[in-house]
Scaffold this active site. Structure first.
Site, PDB file in Angstrom:
ATOM      1  N   HIS A 363       0.828  -1.207   0.000  1.00 40.66           N
ATOM      2  CA  HIS A 363       0.000   0.000   0.000  1.00 40.66           C
ATOM      3  C   HIS A 363       0.858   1.250   0.000  1.00 40.66           C
ATOM      4  O   HIS A 363       0.545   2.244  -0.628  1.00 40.66           O
ATOM      5  CB  HIS A 363      -0.922  -0.006   1.209  1.00 40.66           C
ATOM      6  CG  HIS A 363      -1.693  -1.272   1.315  1.00 40.66           C
ATOM      7  ND1 HIS A 363      -2.229  -1.746   2.473  1.00 40.66           N
ATOM      8  CD2 HIS A 363      -1.992  -2.177   0.373  1.00 40.66           C
ATOM      9  CE1 HIS A 363      -2.815  -2.891   2.247  1.00 40.66           C
ATOM     10  NE2 HIS A 363      -2.682  -3.173   0.985  1.00 40.66           N
ATOM     11  N   CYS A 676      -4.725   0.014 -19.469  1.00 31.68           N
ATOM     12  CA  CYS A 676      -4.389   0.829 -18.306  1.00 31.68           C
ATOM     13  C   CYS A 676      -3.384   0.206 -17.344  1.00 31.68           C
ATOM     14  O   CYS A 676      -3.249   0.654 -16.223  1.00 31.68           O
ATOM     15  CB  CYS A 676      -5.659   1.228 -17.551  1.00 31.68           C
ATOM     16  SG  CYS A 676      -6.471  -0.144 -16.752  1.00 31.68           S
TER      17      CYS A 676
HETATM   18  C1  PEP Z   1      -3.858  -4.023 -13.925  1.00 26.93           C
HETATM   19  O1  PEP Z   1      -3.959  -5.127 -13.411  1.00 26.93           O
HETATM   20  O2  PEP Z   1      -3.207  -3.809 -14.964  1.00 26.93           O
HETATM   21  C2  PEP Z   1      -4.460  -2.846 -13.306  1.00 26.93           C
HETATM   22  C3  PEP Z   1      -4.494  -1.691 -13.921  1.00 26.93           C
HETATM   23  O3  PEP Z   1      -4.976  -2.988 -12.066  1.00 26.93           O
HETATM   24  P1  PEP Z   1      -4.106  -3.114 -10.738  1.00 26.93           P
HETATM   25  O4  PEP Z   1      -2.683  -2.809 -11.101  1.00 26.93           O
HETATM   26  O5  PEP Z   1      -4.692  -2.150  -9.793  1.00 26.93           O
HETATM   27  O6  PEP Z   1      -4.318  -4.550 -10.376  1.00 26.93           O
END
Ligand code: PEP
Ligand code: MG
Length: 747
Positions: A363, A676
């Site tokens: 975190h 993303c």
């Molecule tokens: C991902 O898994 O690429 C994502 C954007 O989500 P997180 O990194 O929060 O798991």
């Protein structure tokens, strides 16, 4: 041999302390101390070995061995009996040392004459400083009393070493905490920073290791332990605690009330230590045990005990976190570990963060990333090496920390920072321009966010909107489940700050590495593939509905965009979507305003979803590839595991081919698609994604400039041809071909 008494021990400590009070060279003091100890312990030999560097011990003073060997005899950690004591942090008591395992004969010292050997570590709260040895000709085991007395002496020597009593003038033995040190850790967030150390848990300095009056010291320790117990009892009485937190605190309380702990400290005081030094001696023993206990639960409990010792020291010395000390100029936070809420409290005032523990997905790392503060994790020994105010340079790109750097290192580092700043200026000049490639294709660049602190970057970075708002951060930085009204107010502020630009709110993505402090952790064998993200949302729809209500209320008639994490099949998406729509209807029936438009999308994070029925692509308003998770499942390589997380290249042509299939399916159904994961923010990766058909990328704000600059400088059709050619040529990854091609491209 006559018995040693408590008063013998106290007398020796007092003589040691007096030797410190006389101004003089460190070497003279060491010589005098070895003489005093040998005399008091009635042994022929007393020697002090100190660390020359973290791997090498050096004989620094001796009574009884040949003086010529001083500053010449050295051994590696673990080598010979002395090296073994240093390595294990445990005493060795041998009646017949030459027959002991690992005994190393050192002719220059004349050592073969001595039969019995007692070696004790000189260490201070886990920091290894050296070894104290006494030896005698008669073959005998040293008694428990003698060991206790010498342990206390070793503790005082540790404090004296820490205070710099022995350093300064000898043959290359520089003072502790004065040398420049380079520590190699892991990158948690890129970027570079120069500043001054701010210790989250400042070291407590004990200036009076030896006590004159044991009775006064016993009163002091009893009084301090009394205060500590009251403060822990107060913690437990807090009404907001749930059952689990209570259980943890109960164990903590049990230690605070432990009679054995207090008794051991009182015994050390009786032998001549001050209350503070007695606490530290116990704490060192705890740290020693911590290093050896493999069981996670026990380690946690020993951490409790360590923490209690810190509190006790703060009570006794009045030093510590709440001393009102000001943050230095350009503060770089140094800590063993830190919680997300505490890091957020420091906020953007920090220039950098260096942690001894932590993980890429912790975190604290998430918050550091949100605040765009360079972060290095796994920097072992940093909390022992660094002192408040030390000059420090943090290289978040390489995961390297330079503590008290030499001028040449500092100069090179500053050049690097200046180059980065110049590049940032160049990117700033592109802020108002689109990411249009030379072929005329425009890529929409969005930013990832998760905290209010991120939103100011929306203006500065030139991003078009927020492509991923990780709502779990708001849950992670709290100590209890946030209320609907609280969340609604927060989401409304996010939308206000976005000034009409689109914000894709991702519903709660917890589980795996993201564990809420107030939710019972599941004991799962493989949490990344376990009960996480939308799986929790669908099994506990109360939270999903509450969050949906908060989002609808926050929108207050404005457009709303929602997406779900880790959707694995059509049915999950349909069910999650119906929860949101049900809340829209409910709000409407209550007469509340509903969003002007509502887009509901899915994050594609498991390969299964790429092969979902067409109905899935038709039902989704948009799809966002979560590349971090998708890649970990595609390659079966844990994104949190340092051993494998960088093993497979994102530009691996199998992976790019797989992503192209996703692009093709979205095109067939006219479903807007974006990417993303972290890779979207890496210029070469972003270029490859754009070349294979992604038209929208979401990344950390600092990446928008570099990605835009690269895209504007190339023709995506040509980049695509390079990737296709690499595939035809049978390459594993497109990276070398792309890099080669890029080298031929002008700005
Ligand atoms: C991902 O898994 O690429 C994502 C954007 O989500 P997180 O990194 O929060 O798991
Ligand atoms: Mg993910």
């Amino acid at each position: 041999m006559p018995e040693r008494t408590e008063s013998d021990s106290r007398k020796l400590l007092r003589r040691l302390r007096d030797s410190l009070a006389v101004p003089g060279r460190g070497q003279d003091r060491l010589d005098q101390i070895t003489h005093l100890i040998a005399d008091s312990m009635r042994t022929e030999v007393c020697s002090i070995y100190l660390f020359r560097d973290p791997e090498t011990l050096e004989l620094c003073a001796t009574e009884g061995l040949k003086k010529d060997a001083v500053h010449k005899t050295r051994m590696k950690l673990g080598e010979g009996l002395v090296g073994r004591v240093a390595k294990s942090g445990l005493p060795i008591n041998a009646a017949d040392a030459p027959s002991e395992k690992g005994f190393r004969y050192m002719p220059e010292t004349g050592e073969e004459l001595f039969s019995s050997f007692l070696g004790l570590p000189i260490q201070r709260v886990g920091e290894k400083l050296g070894v104290l040895v006494v030896q005698s000709k008669t073959a005998r085991q040293f008694s428990e009393d003698e060991i206790d007395a010498l342990e206390v002496v070793a503790m005082v020597l540790a404090e004296m070493t820490e205070l710099g009593a022995f350093t300064g003038d000898e043959d290359g033995m520089k003072a502790l905490h004065k040398q420049s040190v380079m520590l190699r850790g892991t990158s948690g967030q890129e970027g570079s920073a120069e500043g001054h150390v701010w210790l989250h848990e400042p070291r407590v300095v004990v200036t009076n290791p030896v006590a004159d009056d044991p009775l006064t010291e016993i009163d002091r320790i009893r009084d301090a332990v009394g205060q500590l117990r009251v403060s822990v009892d107060d913690l437990l009485a807090a009404e907001s605690l749930d059952k689990e937190q209570k259980q943890v605190l109960e164990a903590y309380r049990m230690f605070a009330h432990s009679r054995g702990w207090l008794r051991r400290m009182e015994e050390d005081i009786a032998l001549g230590l001050s209350a503070e030094a007695a606490v530290e001696k116990e704490q060192s023993a705890t740290r020693q045990r911590l290093e050896q206990v493999p069981d996670a639960y026990l380690r946690e409990r020993l951490h409790d005990l360590d923490d209690l010792s810190n509190r006790l020291l703060r009570i006794l010395t009045g030093q510590g976190r709440d001393t009102g000390a000001e943050l230095p100029e350009n503060p770089v936070l140094v800590a063993r570990n830190i919680g997300p809420a505490e890091l957020l409290d420091y906020g953007r005032r920090l220039r950098g963060v260096v942690l001894e523990e932590g993980s890429v997905g912790s975190h604290a790392a998430i918050v550091a990333r949100a605040l765009a503060i360079p972060l290095v994790i796994h920097a072992s020994r940093i909390t022992q090496e660094a002192l408040n105010g030390d000059h420090i340079m943090v290289d978040g790109d390489q995961g390297i920390v330079h503590l008290r750097p030499e001028e040449t290192v500092a100069r090179a580092f500053r050049d690097k920072i200046a180059m980065q700043a110049a590049a940032q200026q160049r990117y700033a000049s592109l802020r108002g321009l689109p990411a249009t490639a030379k072929c005329g294709t425009t890529i929409a660049l969005h930013m990832n966010a998760g905290l209010m602190a991120d939103l100011p970057s929306l203006e500065g970075s030139g991003a078009e909107g927020v492509g991923l708002f990780r709502t779990e951060l708001q849950f992670l930085v709290r100590s209890k489940m946030p209320q609907r009204a609280e969340l609604a107010a927060l989401y409304a502020r996010v939308m206000d700050a976005a000034k009409g630009r689109r914000v894709a709110f991702r519903t709660l993505d917890i589980g795996s590495d993201k564990v809420l402090p107030y939710m019972k952790p599941q004991d799962e064998p493989n949490p990344a593939m376990g009960w996480r993200a939308i799986r929790v949302g669908l099994d506990k729809p109360g939270i999903l509905r509450m969050q949906s209500q908060a989002l609808i209320r926050a929108a207050n008639g404005r457009p709303l965009t929602v997406m779900f994490p880790l959707i694995t099949e059509l049915g999950e998406f349909a069910e999650a979507r119906s929860h949101v729509l049900r809340e829209v209807h409910r709000e409407k029936s209550l007469g509340h305003p509903i969003p002007a438009t509502i887009e509901i999308g899915a994050m594609m994070e498991t390969p299964s979803l790429a092969y979902a029925p067409k109905a899935f692509f038709d039902l989704t308003d948009f799809i966002s590839v979560g590349g971090n998770d998708l890649k970990q499942f595609f390659f079966a390589a844990d994104r949190e595991n340092e051993l494998v997380r960088r093993r497979y290249d994102t530009l691996n042509l199998s992976f790019l081919g797989f992503l192209e299939q996703i692009v093709a399916r979205c095109r067939q159904s006219d479903t807007p698609l974006s990417f993303c994961g972290e890779d979207a923010g890496r210029p070469i990766e972003a270029l490859a994604l754009s070349a294979i058909g992604f038209r929208s990328l979401s990344m950390r704000p600092a990446s928008v400039g570099p990605v835009k600059a690269l895209i504007r400088s190339v023709n995506l059709n040509e980049a695509r041809a390079v990737i296709d050619k690499a595939r035809e040529d049978g390459a594993e990854t497109a990276r070398p071909a792309l890099m080669e091609w890029l080298a031929t491209q002008g700005e």
